[in-house]
Design a protein around this motif. Structure first.
Motif, mmCIF file in Angstrom:
data_model
loop_
_atom_site.group_PDB
_atom_site.id
_atom_site.type_symbol
_atom_site.label_atom_id
_atom_site.label_comp_id
_atom_site.label_asym_id
_atom_site.label_seq_id
_atom_site.Cartn_x
_atom_site.Cartn_y
_atom_site.Cartn_z
ATOM 1 N N ILE A 44 0.837 -1.205 0.000
ATOM 2 C CA ILE A 44 0.000 0.000 0.000
ATOM 3 C C ILE A 44 0.870 1.252 0.000
ATOM 4 N N LEU A 45 1.933 1.263 0.786
ATOM 5 C CA LEU A 45 2.799 2.439 0.846
ATOM 6 C C LEU A 45 3.544 2.672 -0.470
ATOM 7 N N SER A 47 2.379 1.900 -3.416
ATOM 8 C CA SER A 47 1.440 2.256 -4.479
ATOM 9 C C SER A 47 0.926 3.689 -4.365
ATOM 10 N N ILE A 48 1.112 4.315 -3.193
ATOM 11 C CA ILE A 48 0.649 5.697 -3.011
ATOM 12 C C ILE A 48 1.727 6.639 -3.536
ATOM 13 N N SER A 49 1.354 7.465 -4.474
ATOM 14 C CA SER A 49 2.280 8.445 -5.010
ATOM 15 C C SER A 49 1.622 9.815 -4.936
ATOM 16 N N PHE A 50 2.072 10.644 -4.000
ATOM 17 C CA PHE A 50 1.479 11.966 -3.808
ATOM 18 C C PHE A 50 1.628 12.814 -5.071
ATOM 19 N N SER A 53 -0.755 11.660 -7.752
ATOM 20 C CA SER A 53 -2.117 12.061 -7.392
ATOM 21 C C SER A 53 -2.358 13.528 -7.732
#
Length: 83
Positions: A44-45, A47-50, A53
């Motif tokens: 999950i960490l 796959s998160i791209s600030f 986004s």
């Protein structure tokens, strides 16, 4: 000679997304410009791209986010100043 010809044929099909073309008519970009590539096996960490986004959201949503951030930070400093 046949091997070199095969390599050149594969290089001419290279689209910049990898070295293997699975299907000859495979689209790597959708008609609306979004990517057709899916990344699998990420946590999950990972796959998160600030950044991603921010650049993929609509202008209205981006402006609301910036205004909200400004108001929260301003309110925090105002509270510190009052104390």
């Amino acid at each position: 000679m046949a091997i070199l010809r095969k390599i050149k044929d594969l290089e001419s099909k290279e689209l910049g997304f990898g070295t293997r073309v699975i299907e000859p008519n495979q689209r790597l970009m959708n008609r609306d410009g979004s990517s057709n590539v899916r990344r699998k096996g990420l946590t999950i960490l990972e796959s998160i791209s600030f950044y991603h986004s921010l650049i993929s959201m609509s202008w209205t949503r981006f402006n609301i986010l910036v205004l909200s951030f400004y108001l929260v930070v301003n309110t925090m400093f105002a509270g510190i100043y009052i104390l």
